[in-house]
Design a protein around this motif. Sequence first.
Motif, PDB file in Angstrom:
ATOM      1  N   PRO A  32      35.191  53.167  42.502  1.00  0.00           N
ATOM      2  CA  PRO A  32      34.422  53.522  41.303  1.00  0.00           C
ATOM      3  C   PRO A  32      32.997  52.975  41.430  1.00  0.00           C
ATOM      4  N   GLU A  33      32.089  53.597  40.725  1.00  0.00           N
ATOM      5  CA  GLU A  33      30.689  53.181  40.799  1.00  0.00           C
ATOM      6  C   GLU A  33      30.527  51.748  40.302  1.00  0.00           C
ATOM      7  N   GLY A  34      29.724  50.976  41.013  1.00  0.00           N
ATOM      8  CA  GLY A  34      29.367  49.632  40.569  1.00  0.00           C
ATOM      9  C   GLY A  34      30.216  48.509  41.128  1.00  0.00           C
ATOM     10  N   VAL A  35      31.235  48.828  41.937  1.00  0.00           N
ATOM     11  CA  VAL A  35      32.102  47.787  42.488  1.00  0.00           C
ATOM     12  C   VAL A  35      31.442  47.156  43.712  1.00  0.00           C
ATOM     13  N   ARG A  36      31.437  45.841  43.742  1.00  0.00           N
ATOM     14  CA  ARG A  36      30.962  45.090  44.906  1.00  0.00           C
ATOM     15  C   ARG A  36      32.118  44.259  45.456  1.00  0.00           C
ATOM     16  N   THR A  37      32.132  44.050  46.763  1.00  0.00           N
ATOM     17  CA  THR A  37      33.215  43.273  47.371  1.00  0.00           C
ATOM     18  C   THR A  37      32.655  42.241  48.341  1.00  0.00           C
ATOM     19  N   TRP A  38      33.424  41.167  48.480  1.00  0.00           N
ATOM     20  CA  TRP A  38      33.153  40.135  49.473  1.00  0.00           C
ATOM     21  C   TRP A  38      34.479  39.765  50.136  1.00  0.00           C
TER      22      TRP A  38
ATOM     23  N   CYS B  91      40.818  36.627  51.867  1.00  0.00           N
ATOM     24  CA  CYS B  91      40.923  37.344  50.597  1.00  0.00           C
ATOM     25  C   CYS B  91      39.750  38.314  50.481  1.00  0.00           C
ATOM     26  N   ARG B  92      39.880  39.259  49.564  1.00  0.00           N
ATOM     27  CA  ARG B  92      38.769  40.158  49.229  1.00  0.00           C
ATOM     28  C   ARG B  92      38.544  40.105  47.736  1.00  0.00           C
ATOM     29  N   ARG B  93      37.305  39.862  47.362  1.00  0.00           N
ATOM     30  CA  ARG B  93      36.926  39.717  45.956  1.00  0.00           C
ATOM     31  C   ARG B  93      36.195  40.960  45.484  1.00  0.00           C
ATOM     32  N   TYR B  94      36.559  41.439  44.288  1.00  0.00           N
ATOM     33  CA  TYR B  94      35.980  42.640  43.694  1.00  0.00           C
ATOM     34  C   TYR B  94      35.308  42.263  42.376  1.00  0.00           C
ATOM     35  N   GLU B  95      34.071  42.696  42.215  1.00  0.00           N
ATOM     36  CA  GLU B  95      33.328  42.451  40.974  1.00  0.00           C
ATOM     37  C   GLU B  95      32.651  43.755  40.549  1.00  0.00           C
ATOM     38  N   ALA B  96      32.562  43.960  39.237  1.00  0.00           N
ATOM     39  CA  ALA B  96      31.819  45.102  38.686  1.00  0.00           C
ATOM     40  C   ALA B  96      31.165  44.629  37.402  1.00  0.00           C
ATOM     41  N   GLY B  97      30.159  43.816  37.551  1.00  0.00           N
ATOM     42  CA  GLY B  97      29.528  43.205  36.384  1.00  0.00           C
ATOM     43  C   GLY B  97      29.894  41.737  36.295  1.00  0.00           C
ATOM     44  N   THR B  98      29.863  41.209  35.085  1.00  0.00           N
ATOM     45  CA  THR B  98      30.190  39.805  34.854  1.00  0.00           C
ATOM     46  C   THR B  98      31.594  39.708  34.282  1.00  0.00           C
ATOM     47  N   HIS B  99      32.450  38.943  34.923  1.00  0.00           N
ATOM     48  CA  HIS B  99      33.850  38.859  34.509  1.00  0.00           C
ATOM     49  C   HIS B  99      34.223  37.428  34.140  1.00  0.00           C
ATOM     50  N   GLN B 100      34.926  37.296  33.034  1.00  0.00           N
ATOM     51  CA  GLN B 100      35.432  35.996  32.622  1.00  0.00           C
ATOM     52  C   GLN B 100      36.856  35.759  33.122  1.00  0.00           C
ATOM     53  N   VAL B 101      37.592  36.843  33.360  1.00  0.00           N
ATOM     54  CA  VAL B 101      38.998  36.766  33.755  1.00  0.00           C
ATOM     55  C   VAL B 101      39.140  37.143  35.221  1.00  0.00           C
TER      56      VAL B 101
ATOM     57  N   ALA C 139      40.193  47.520  34.162  1.00  0.00           N
ATOM     58  CA  ALA C 139      40.643  46.399  33.327  1.00  0.00           C
ATOM     59  C   ALA C 139      39.527  45.428  32.989  1.00  0.00           C
ATOM     60  N   GLY C 140      38.369  45.579  33.627  1.00  0.00           N
ATOM     61  CA  GLY C 140      37.253  44.692  33.328  1.00  0.00           C
ATOM     62  C   GLY C 140      37.480  43.264  33.777  1.00  0.00           C
ATOM     63  N   VAL C 141      38.069  43.088  34.942  1.00  0.00           N
ATOM     64  CA  VAL C 141      38.368  41.759  35.465  1.00  0.00           C
ATOM     65  C   VAL C 141      37.859  41.626  36.894  1.00  0.00           C
ATOM     66  N   ARG C 142      37.607  40.398  37.292  1.00  0.00           N
ATOM     67  CA  ARG C 142      37.392  40.085  38.701  1.00  0.00           C
ATOM     68  C   ARG C 142      38.756  40.185  39.390  1.00  0.00           C
ATOM     69  N   VAL C 143      38.809  40.838  40.536  1.00  0.00           N
ATOM     70  CA  VAL C 143      40.059  40.940  41.287  1.00  0.00           C
ATOM     71  C   VAL C 143      39.886  40.253  42.627  1.00  0.00           C
ATOM     72  N   ILE C 144      40.865  39.455  43.001  1.00  0.00           N
ATOM     73  CA  ILE C 144      40.876  38.836  44.333  1.00  0.00           C
ATOM     74  C   ILE C 144      42.203  39.176  44.990  1.00  0.00           C
ATOM     75  N   SER C 145      42.127  39.950  46.060  1.00  0.00           N
ATOM     76  CA  SER C 145      43.301  40.373  46.811  1.00  0.00           C
ATOM     77  C   SER C 145      43.567  39.369  47.930  1.00  0.00           C
TER      78      SER C 145
END
Length: 307
Positions: free
Chosen positions: A53-59, A68-78, A107-113
């Motif tokens: 989806p548009e706006g997703v960044r990964t590290w 691990c792989r971290r996913y962010e799309a904006g500012t996440h508290q969870v 879901a509007g969350v930071r995801v770490i796989s």
Amino acid sequence: MSKPDYSALLDDEVRAYIARGAEFYPPDAVDLTITQQRAVYDDMCAAFHAPYPEGVRTWDEDYGGVPCRRYEAGTHQVTLIYYHGGGFVVGGLHSHDDVCAELCVRAGVRVISVDYGLAPEVVFPGCYNDAFSALAAISEEFAGPLLMAGDSAGGNLAAAVTHHARAHVAGLVLIYPGLGGDPTKGSYIEHADAPELTTRDMLFYQTIRTGGAVPPKDDPRYAPLQDTNFTGLPPTVIVTAECDPLASDGESYRDEILAAGGRAVWFNEAGLVHGCLRARHVSARGAAFFDRVADAVSTLAKGDWPY
């Protein structure tokens, strides 16, 4: 008990999804070598991979010494920690990459796989140790609420580490998890020969996971349903597929949490098979299944419980 009529239970879209997957990952894949199984599984995952989806960044970064792989799309508290499926034998950061990216946005969350070690190179409890090490490091890195999720083997790991860190987890989402339920009843018998996962497949994965050793008894790190204490677990949403030998594990796990005074809900989605997260863009039922999962993550991230 009469055998299920999968020609009636599964609609045309789901049958087409199964046929498409079989072009890459055959029904008898457990008869291949481990190297071959990983290759055909990776080919199947690549065939179904959807654009971010548009706006997703990964590290790609390590937590607790685990890739691990971290996913962010904006500012996440969870933060949602995700453990991928694959029978503890196949899969990795690539196999569920698009699922994690979509969960991040939906879901509007930071995801770490978490890329936990696979068998046979890493046998139990190595995969659990990796999963827990990543959880411990991630919880130190990010201050907000922590959610856990996983599918199939990853659902086992998500539940197992939650049992040992229950005070630190705000919510748990399990997707057709294998939790060590009673193999002599329920879906284990009714759907023993289901498309996509059979009891024969499950026995193979169990043997590889333990390195051929006898599976441990009364060890919730291996089978969360073997725990004797279900008190204090976080609000839990379990989503399973009707045509899957593991479906009854969702019901059993819900019942254990409810009996201990906790919050849990189980959805057994009709006309779907194990692994149907991958069907979310090719099947209306698969899309509704993913909606259920994404809504559960979003709801728990807000601290709500509408179930």
